[in-house]
Design an enzyme around this catalytic site. Structure first.
Site, PDB file in Angstrom:
ATOM      1  N   GLU A 175      -6.428  74.492  44.926  1.00  0.00           N
ATOM      2  CA  GLU A 175      -7.356  73.746  44.062  1.00  0.00           C
ATOM      3  C   GLU A 175      -8.714  74.397  43.878  1.00  0.00           C
ATOM      4  O   GLU A 175      -9.297  74.327  42.800  1.00  0.00           O
ATOM      5  CB  GLU A 175      -7.544  72.314  44.600  1.00  0.00           C
ATOM      6  CG  GLU A 175      -6.366  71.388  44.361  1.00  0.00           C
ATOM      7  CD  GLU A 175      -5.316  71.452  45.445  1.00  0.00           C
ATOM      8  OE1 GLU A 175      -5.363  72.362  46.298  1.00  0.00           O
ATOM      9  OE2 GLU A 175      -4.423  70.586  45.443  1.00  0.00           O
ATOM     10  N   ALA A 231      -0.528  69.253  40.505  1.00  0.00           N
ATOM     11  CA  ALA A 231      -0.867  68.292  39.457  1.00  0.00           C
ATOM     12  C   ALA A 231      -0.875  69.053  38.135  1.00  0.00           C
ATOM     13  O   ALA A 231      -1.022  70.279  38.117  1.00  0.00           O
ATOM     14  CB  ALA A 231      -2.238  67.692  39.739  1.00  0.00           C
TER      15      ALA A 231
HETATM   16  C1  HXC Z   1       0.701  72.513  34.444  1.00  0.00           C
HETATM   17  C2  HXC Z   1       2.012  74.303  35.047  1.00  0.00           C
HETATM   18  C3  HXC Z   1       1.593  74.184  36.385  1.00  0.00           C
HETATM   19  C4  HXC Z   1       0.669  73.124  36.707  1.00  0.00           C
HETATM   20  C5  HXC Z   1       2.947  75.847  36.257  1.00  0.00           C
HETATM   21  N1  HXC Z   1       2.852  75.350  35.014  1.00  0.00           N
HETATM   22  N2  HXC Z   1       2.195  75.156  37.109  1.00  0.00           N
HETATM   23  N3  HXC Z   1       1.577  73.475  34.084  1.00  0.00           N
HETATM   24  N4  HXC Z   1       0.269  72.343  35.697  1.00  0.00           N
HETATM   25  N5  HXC Z   1       0.246  72.901  37.954  1.00  0.00           N
HETATM   26  C6  HXC Z   1       3.515  75.808  33.807  1.00  0.00           C
HETATM   27  C7  HXC Z   1       2.889  77.086  33.281  1.00  0.00           C
HETATM   28  O1  HXC Z   1       1.725  76.813  32.515  1.00  0.00           O
HETATM   29  C8  HXC Z   1       4.026  77.650  32.432  1.00  0.00           C
HETATM   30  O2  HXC Z   1       4.060  76.947  31.219  1.00  0.00           O
HETATM   31  C9  HXC Z   1       5.260  77.244  33.238  1.00  0.00           C
HETATM   32  O3  HXC Z   1       4.861  76.169  34.084  1.00  0.00           O
HETATM   33  C10 HXC Z   1       5.774  78.382  34.102  1.00  0.00           C
HETATM   34  O4  HXC Z   1       4.708  78.831  34.891  1.00  0.00           O
HETATM   35  P1  HXC Z   1       4.275  80.389  34.962  1.00  0.00           P
HETATM   36  O5  HXC Z   1       2.871  80.401  35.452  1.00  0.00           O
HETATM   37  O6  HXC Z   1       4.599  81.089  33.713  1.00  0.00           O
HETATM   38  O7  HXC Z   1       5.279  80.907  36.116  1.00  0.00           O
HETATM   39  P2  HXC Z   1       5.043  82.087  37.153  1.00  0.00           P
HETATM   40  O8  HXC Z   1       4.358  83.244  36.515  1.00  0.00           O
HETATM   41  O9  HXC Z   1       6.350  82.296  37.821  1.00  0.00           O
HETATM   42  O10 HXC Z   1       4.016  81.467  38.229  1.00  0.00           O
HETATM   43  C11 HXC Z   1       4.410  80.362  38.988  1.00  0.00           C
HETATM   44  C12 HXC Z   1       3.167  79.751  39.693  1.00  0.00           C
HETATM   45  C13 HXC Z   1       2.067  79.490  38.637  1.00  0.00           C
HETATM   46  C14 HXC Z   1       2.645  80.734  40.764  1.00  0.00           C
HETATM   47  C15 HXC Z   1       3.605  78.468  40.398  1.00  0.00           C
HETATM   48  O11 HXC Z   1       2.625  78.715  37.577  1.00  0.00           O
HETATM   49  C16 HXC Z   1       0.883  78.731  39.151  1.00  0.00           C
HETATM   50  O12 HXC Z   1       0.005  79.303  39.841  1.00  0.00           O
HETATM   51  N6  HXC Z   1       0.774  77.444  38.828  1.00  0.00           N
HETATM   52  C17 HXC Z   1      -0.368  76.630  39.120  1.00  0.00           C
HETATM   53  C18 HXC Z   1      -0.413  76.295  40.557  1.00  0.00           C
HETATM   54  C19 HXC Z   1      -1.637  75.457  40.900  1.00  0.00           C
HETATM   55  O13 HXC Z   1      -2.778  75.901  40.727  1.00  0.00           O
HETATM   56  N7  HXC Z   1      -1.405  74.234  41.373  1.00  0.00           N
HETATM   57  C20 HXC Z   1      -2.455  73.320  41.734  1.00  0.00           C
HETATM   58  C21 HXC Z   1      -2.779  72.439  40.574  1.00  0.00           C
HETATM   59  S1  HXC Z   1      -4.132  71.402  40.926  1.00  0.00           S
HETATM   60  P3  HXC Z   1       4.282  77.722  29.825  1.00  0.00           P
HETATM   61  O14 HXC Z   1       4.172  76.625  28.821  1.00  0.00           O
HETATM   62  O15 HXC Z   1       3.222  78.763  29.734  1.00  0.00           O
HETATM   63  O16 HXC Z   1       5.666  78.289  29.949  1.00  0.00           O
HETATM   64  C22 HXC Z   1      -3.532  70.208  41.907  1.00  0.00           C
HETATM   65  C23 HXC Z   1      -4.584  69.199  42.295  1.00  0.00           C
HETATM   66  C24 HXC Z   1      -4.044  67.938  42.917  1.00  0.00           C
HETATM   67  O17 HXC Z   1      -2.418  70.145  42.243  1.00  0.00           O
HETATM   68  C25 HXC Z   1      -5.119  66.877  42.912  1.00  0.00           C
HETATM   69  C26 HXC Z   1      -5.518  66.413  41.552  1.00  0.00           C
HETATM   70  C27 HXC Z   1      -6.302  65.133  41.541  1.00  0.00           C
END
Ligand code: HXC
Length: 258
Positions: A132, A64
């Site tokens: 999460e 998300a």
């Molecule tokens: C918003 C995101 C994002 C996310 C990545 N990006 N994941 N933006 N929400 N979930 C964005 C980053 O901010 C970054 O933007 C760009 O995408 C590239 O990501 P990087 O982190 O620079 O890439 P990298 O270093 O290769 O790492 C990849 C990754 C990491 C391991 C996937 O991005 C990551 O850990 N993302 C978050 C994963 C996560 O926690 N997902 C769960 C979300 S909560 P910029 O602008 O800086 O280039 C969820 C809850 C569901 O899903 C239920 C809700 C009700």
């Protein structure tokens, strides 16, 4: 649509989650577009299989959208959750078969989106996780419900409590992925599976999907009763007559849609 691409060819619809700059993170707008698109697909008789994939080389869906959630109120958090539940339930229950082509990170809501599909084919670079609890939230797009149903309660708890990222092979080992393929062969594998499914009696496939989905949420006796009702319904189709006659006449069945 601002965040999705959609094209249909040979009875296969391909939905691409298209926010590559945010690794295809699901914001509310994307979820609303997906809900609308899935409702349209549900009515289309010319689509038999739907493939869901992420845009770009790196991610299926990285979760998300954290940027949207960071300042969200409890009411907004709940609304986003409910929107995802409606969208994913719709996707899970359309009569068409759905395949998630997991082409990279399937994290949080991304893993949850893949689990709302009937089948998950993972590219060998795919990574799955429910991260999460690192963010002070819990899986909210169905992960606490669909993950234990797919991989068992113990494994689901371990994945959700530790946030461990698992690779495609491990996802396959625990039953989260149906298959692992080299990333260059991901789409061709999905299309080949789609072609095989399309060659079957589509109404019977849809009935089987409905029996499985409904049965997973009720007790065995109720599930079996529902199965017998759908089994009876299948006897009303031309495909049942044709499929069985063709077998007995030792010829290839000319199956249609009903
Ligand atoms: C918003 C995101 C994002 C996310 C990545 N990006 N994941 N933006 N929400 N979930 C964005 C980053 O901010 C970054 O933007 C760009 O995408 C590239 O990501 P990087 O982190 O620079 O890439 P990298 O270093 O290769 O790492 C990849 C990754 C990491 C391991 C996937 O991005 C990551 O850990 N993302 C978050 C994963 C996560 O926690 N997902 C769960 C979300 S909560 P910029 O602008 O800086 O280039 C969820 C809850 C569901 O899903 C239920 C809700 C009700």
């Amino acid at each position: 649509m601002n965040n999705l691409l959609f094209n249909v060819e040979n009875e296969v619809g391909v939905i691409t989650i298209n926010r590559p700059k945010a690794l295809n993170a699901l914001n509310s707008e994307t979820l609303s577009e997906l809900k609308q698109l899935v409702s349209e697909i549900e009515e289309r008789k010319d689509i038999k299989v739907v493939i869901v994939i992420g845009s770009g080389e790196k991610a299926f869906v990285a979760g998300a959208d954290i940027a949207e959630m960071v300042n969200g109120t409890p009411v907004e958090g709940r609304q986003m959750c409910l929107l995802a539940h409606e969208t994913f339930a719709k996707l899970e229950n359309i009569p068409q078969v759905t395949i998630a082509a997991v082409n990279g990170y399937a994290l949080g809501g991304g893993c949850e989106l893949s689990m709302a599909c009937d089948i998950r084919i993972a590219a060998d670079n795919a990574k799955f996780a429910q991260p999460e609890v690192n963010l002070g939230i819990l899986p909210g797009f169905g992960g606490t419900q669909r993950l234990p149903r797919l991989v068992g309660k113990g494994r689901a708890k371990e994945l959700i409590f530790t946030t461990d990222q698992i690779d495609a092979q491990e996802a396959y080992r625990i039953g989260l992925a149906n298959k692992v393929v080299p990333k260059d062969e991901l789409m061709s594998t999905c299309l080949k599976m789609a072609e095989k499914i399309i060659s079957k009696a589509s109404y019977a496939v849809a009935l089987a999907k409905s029996a499985i989905n409904t049965g997973m949420d009720v007790d065995l006796a109720s599930g079996c009763r529902f199965e017998s009702d759908l089994f009876g319904l299948a006897f009303s189709t031309n495909d049942k007559k044709e499929g069985m006659s063709a077998f007995l006449e030792k010829r290839k069945a000319a199956l249609k849609d009903f």
